[in-house]
Design a protein around this motif. Structure first.
Motif, PDB file in Angstrom:
ATOM      1  N   ALA A 107      -3.285  -1.121  -7.608  1.00 49.93           N
ATOM      2  CA  ALA A 107      -3.065  -1.669  -6.267  1.00 49.93           C
ATOM      3  C   ALA A 107      -3.233  -3.183  -6.257  1.00 49.93           C
ATOM      4  N   TRP A 108      -4.247  -3.658  -6.964  1.00 51.96           N
ATOM      5  CA  TRP A 108      -4.462  -5.107  -7.040  1.00 51.96           C
ATOM      6  C   TRP A 108      -3.316  -5.800  -7.773  1.00 51.96           C
ATOM      7  N   PHE A 109      -2.842  -5.205  -8.854  1.00 47.77           N
ATOM      8  CA  PHE A 109      -1.768  -5.810  -9.641  1.00 47.77           C
ATOM      9  C   PHE A 109      -0.479  -5.861  -8.831  1.00 47.77           C
ATOM     10  N   ALA A 110      -0.178  -4.790  -8.100  1.00 50.20           N
ATOM     11  CA  ALA A 110       1.035  -4.777  -7.282  1.00 50.20           C
ATOM     12  C   ALA A 110       0.969  -5.831  -6.184  1.00 50.20           C
ATOM     13  N   GLY A 111      -0.189  -5.984  -5.570  1.00 54.42           N
ATOM     14  CA  GLY A 111      -0.325  -7.004  -4.542  1.00 54.42           C
ATOM     15  C   GLY A 111      -0.288  -8.410  -5.107  1.00 54.42           C
ATOM     16  N   ARG A 112      -0.703  -8.574  -6.362  1.00 49.58           N
ATOM     17  CA  ARG A 112      -0.686  -9.902  -6.983  1.00 49.58           C
ATOM     18  C   ARG A 112       0.727 -10.297  -7.390  1.00 49.58           C
ATOM     19  N   ARG A 113       1.518  -9.357  -7.844  1.00 48.36           N
ATOM     20  CA  ARG A 113       2.887  -9.664  -8.256  1.00 48.36           C
ATOM     21  C   ARG A 113       3.759 -10.029  -7.073  1.00 48.36           C
ATOM     22  N   ARG A 114       3.614  -9.314  -5.994  1.00 47.61           N
ATOM     23  CA  ARG A 114       4.405  -9.555  -4.787  1.00 47.61           C
ATOM     24  C   ARG A 114       3.444  -9.788  -3.620  1.00 47.61           C
ATOM     25  N   PRO A 115       3.304 -11.017  -3.151  1.00 48.81           N
ATOM     26  CA  PRO A 115       2.364 -11.277  -2.054  1.00 48.81           C
ATOM     27  C   PRO A 115       2.626 -10.418  -0.826  1.00 48.81           C
ATOM     28  N   GLY A 116       3.884 -10.096  -0.552  1.00 52.46           N
ATOM     29  CA  GLY A 116       4.179  -9.266   0.605  1.00 52.46           C
ATOM     30  C   GLY A 116       3.775  -7.817   0.433  1.00 52.46           C
ATOM     31  N   TRP A 117       3.489  -7.416  -0.795  1.00 52.29           N
ATOM     32  CA  TRP A 117       3.102  -6.038  -1.078  1.00 52.29           C
ATOM     33  C   TRP A 117       1.597  -5.841  -1.050  1.00 52.29           C
ATOM     34  N   ARG A 118       0.834  -6.874  -0.796  1.00 50.86           N
ATOM     35  CA  ARG A 118      -0.617  -6.783  -0.951  1.00 50.86           C
ATOM     36  C   ARG A 118      -1.226  -5.679  -0.093  1.00 50.86           C
ATOM     37  N   TRP A 119      -1.074  -5.783   1.234  1.00 49.50           N
ATOM     38  CA  TRP A 119      -1.684  -4.794   2.111  1.00 49.50           C
ATOM     39  C   TRP A 119      -1.019  -3.427   2.022  1.00 49.50           C
ATOM     40  N   PRO A 120       0.313  -3.332   1.896  1.00 46.57           N
ATOM     41  CA  PRO A 120       0.895  -1.999   1.669  1.00 46.57           C
ATOM     42  C   PRO A 120       0.383  -1.336   0.399  1.00 46.57           C
ATOM     43  N   ALA A 121       0.183  -2.129  -0.668  1.00 46.32           N
ATOM     44  CA  ALA A 121      -0.338  -1.553  -1.913  1.00 46.32           C
ATOM     45  C   ALA A 121      -1.758  -1.056  -1.729  1.00 46.32           C
ATOM     46  N   TYR A 122      -2.580  -1.832  -1.030  1.00 48.55           N
ATOM     47  CA  TYR A 122      -3.953  -1.389  -0.773  1.00 48.55           C
ATOM     48  C   TYR A 122      -3.974  -0.140   0.104  1.00 48.55           C
ATOM     49  N   ALA A 123      -3.115  -0.095   1.114  1.00 45.22           N
ATOM     50  CA  ALA A 123      -3.077   1.062   2.010  1.00 45.22           C
ATOM     51  C   ALA A 123      -2.636   2.320   1.269  1.00 45.22           C
ATOM     52  N   ALA A 124      -1.676   2.163   0.338  1.00 46.02           N
ATOM     53  CA  ALA A 124      -1.204   3.322  -0.419  1.00 46.02           C
ATOM     54  C   ALA A 124      -2.231   3.776  -1.452  1.00 46.02           C
ATOM     55  N   GLY A 125      -2.962   2.833  -2.023  1.00 43.05           N
ATOM     56  CA  GLY A 125      -3.916   3.187  -3.066  1.00 43.05           C
ATOM     57  C   GLY A 125      -5.260   3.645  -2.545  1.00 43.05           C
ATOM     58  N   LEU A 126      -5.603   3.325  -1.274  1.00 44.70           N
ATOM     59  CA  LEU A 126      -6.917   3.663  -0.751  1.00 44.70           C
ATOM     60  C   LEU A 126      -7.203   5.162  -0.739  1.00 44.70           C
ATOM     61  N   PRO A 127      -6.293   6.032  -0.267  1.00 41.93           N
ATOM     62  CA  PRO A 127      -6.603   7.476  -0.297  1.00 41.93           C
ATOM     63  C   PRO A 127      -6.819   7.995  -1.713  1.00 41.93           C
ATOM     64  N   LEU A 128      -5.985   7.565  -2.658  1.00 35.24           N
ATOM     65  CA  LEU A 128      -6.163   8.017  -4.034  1.00 35.24           C
ATOM     66  C   LEU A 128      -7.474   7.502  -4.622  1.00 35.24           C
ATOM     67  N   PHE A 129      -7.796   6.239  -4.306  1.00 39.77           N
ATOM     68  CA  PHE A 129      -9.050   5.669  -4.796  1.00 39.77           C
ATOM     69  C   PHE A 129     -10.248   6.413  -4.209  1.00 39.77           C
ATOM     70  N   ALA A 130     -10.201   6.730  -2.903  1.00 41.27           N
ATOM     71  CA  ALA A 130     -11.307   7.437  -2.264  1.00 41.27           C
ATOM     72  C   ALA A 130     -11.489   8.842  -2.863  1.00 41.27           C
ATOM     73  N   LEU A 131     -10.381   9.532  -3.142  1.00 41.92           N
ATOM     74  CA  LEU A 131     -10.463  10.864  -3.736  1.00 41.92           C
ATOM     75  C   LEU A 131     -11.067  10.801  -5.135  1.00 41.92           C
ATOM     76  N   ALA A 132     -10.574   9.874  -5.962  1.00 39.54           N
ATOM     77  CA  ALA A 132     -11.105   9.747  -7.322  1.00 39.54           C
ATOM     78  C   ALA A 132     -12.572   9.338  -7.299  1.00 39.54           C
ATOM     79  N   LEU A 133     -12.932   8.430  -6.389  1.00 37.20           N
ATOM     80  CA  LEU A 133     -14.324   7.995  -6.312  1.00 37.20           C
ATOM     81  C   LEU A 133     -15.226   9.133  -5.834  1.00 37.20           C
TER      82      LEU A 133
END
Length: 433
Positions: free
Chosen positions: A392-418
């Motif tokens: 999620a961090w890498f996707a947001g770093r490559r495309r500044p416009g993707w930062r928050w969408p990448a975090y929003a998409a990765g948060l549920p998966l991150f919460a489940l894995a954590l």
């Protein structure tokens, strides 16, 4: 004889004209060529005087160049002063300044010091950010232990209820088919509805064997066979070396006090005479909390405290009782809190205890130890959580416009894995509270 012109006056006029001409065109490249042409048309005396004056003009030009160089140096100093703060006091030098601050020869040393300061600042900043992230993870793990573990227990309780009711229905059907007579209403009001027939199922570790209800502290949980951590995560556990609740003897249960929905969290609030209800496949039974000695001048308590190695609390006391045990104090496994209650209803027929080899002994230091089998899943889920966060961090770093969408998409998966990582890490801990 004719009168000759006055040589000095003529010479001075020529020199004055040459010097004025030289000053007007001193900044041009063609001055020397113009001077040579003029010198070619003059007499030897005039040429000598001009040759004497030109060096003086050159000296004046060189002096101007030196002044311009000095001004450029001053401008460089002004720029440097604008970029750097004044040196701190006590750093060396005659006026408490480091040597490289004023000495141009030591400029390389000053650059090295400044670069080193920048590097140390970056290292300290990175270390600080990592410590903050580690602190947040620790706080999340504590929150998981206190509240997140209850999610697992809630799901497990639903499954245990279904299993217990299914067994209860199956056993009731077999009992009604094998019975040719019915008991009177007076007998049925005091005797358990189901007796221990030869085919009475012996509970296996992890299987539900009953429901315990303590109205005064709001506890209502299905309990299982066994006191290992993997079973205590589902609900209170029954010590296999003791009789089943409702049967003659000392039946003992253990449960968590602060984690996994904390079924025995408020055992210290029970008073003598409070009622405890237990339902098993043999029927419904009632227990009454027994008084325990207190300090001088204090009323009797409903509990007492023992050490973690005092397993004699599980011994048969010659009566029919129920012993409840949990860690004490809260959030610690240093001691045990014990509540004893006597059976005030008719006991059910006893069933054979499991063989000694199948008994799960009470660990010496805590109610349940860590599970080594959880090491690999804990490591894999932890790596999965790190991988999701990095992607999620890498996707947001490559495309500044993707930062928050990448975090929003990765948060549920991150919460489940954590969550799964915390769950397995918690199983590795030796303490059961």
């Amino acid at each position: 004889m004719g009168e000759e012109p006055h040589p000095p006056a003529y010479t001075l006029a020529i020199v004055a004209e040459i010097v004025a001409e030289h000053h007007r065109f001193a900044g041009h490249d063609g001055d020397e060529t113009s001077a040579d042409t003029q010198q070619g048309g003059l007499s030897g005396t005039v040429r000598a005087v001009q040759q004497d004056d030109l060096p003086a003009a050159d000296i004046e030009i060189d002096a101007c160049k030196r002044r311009e160089a000095a001004k450029e140096g001053d401008r460089g100093t002004e720029v440097d002063d604008g970029l750097h703060d004044d040196p701190p006091e006590g750093t060396g030098g005659g006026d408490d300044r480091p040597r490289w601050w004023d000495d141009p020869a030591a400029d390389d040393a000053g650059s090295f010091v400044r670069v080193r300061r920048v590097s140390v600042a970056r290292i300290l900043g990175f270390t600080g950010r990592m410590m903050i992230r580690a602190g947040v993870l620790i706080l999340l793990f504590v929150a998981f232990q206190l509240w997140g573990t209850g999610l697992h227990t809630s799901r497990a309780q639903d499954d245990l209820e279904k299993q217990f009711r299914t067994k209860q229905d199956e056993l009731g059907e077999r009992s009604s088919e094998s019975s040719d007579t019915t008991t009177s209403s007076a007998t049925a009001s005091t005797a358990p509805p189901v007796t221990a027939s030869p085919d009475f199922p012996t509970p296996k570790p992890g299987e539900p064997i009953g429901l315990i209800s303590i109205p005064d502290i709001g506890a209502d949980f299905f309990f299982v066979e066994g006191v290992d951590l993997r079973w205590l995560r589902d609900g209170p556990g029954h010590f296999p070396q003791t009789p089943l609740p409702g049967q003659p003897g000392n039946a003992a249960l253990a449960g968590h006090r602060t984690t996994f929905k904390a079924p025995f969290n408020r055992l210290d609030e029970l008073d003598p005479g409070d009622l405890i209800f237990v339902e098993t496949l043999q029927g419904r039974f009632t227990y009454e909390v027994m008084p325990q000695p207190a300090g001088e001048g204090e009323p009797p308590k409903g509990h007492y405290i023992v050490g973690p190695r005092q397993t004699e609390i599980l011994d048969d006391k010659g009566d029919n009782r129920l012993t409840l045990m949990a860690c004490h104090p809260k959030y610690s496994a240093a001691q045990r809190i014990v509540v004893e209650a006597k059976l005030v209803s008719n006991p059910a027929p006893a069933t054979p205890l499991p063989p000694t080899t199948d008994v799960v002994e009470l660990p010496a230091d805590d109610l349940a130890g860590g599970r080594d089998a959880a090491r690999v899943p804990a490591a894999l889920w932890s790596l999965g959580a790190v991988a999701v966060w990095f992607l999620a961090w890498f996707a947001g770093r490559r495309r500044p416009g993707w930062r928050w969408p990448a975090y929003a998409a990765g948060l549920p998966l991150f919460a489940l894995a954590l969550f799964e990582a915390f769950d397995h890490i918690n199983q590795l801990l030796p303490g059961a509270y």
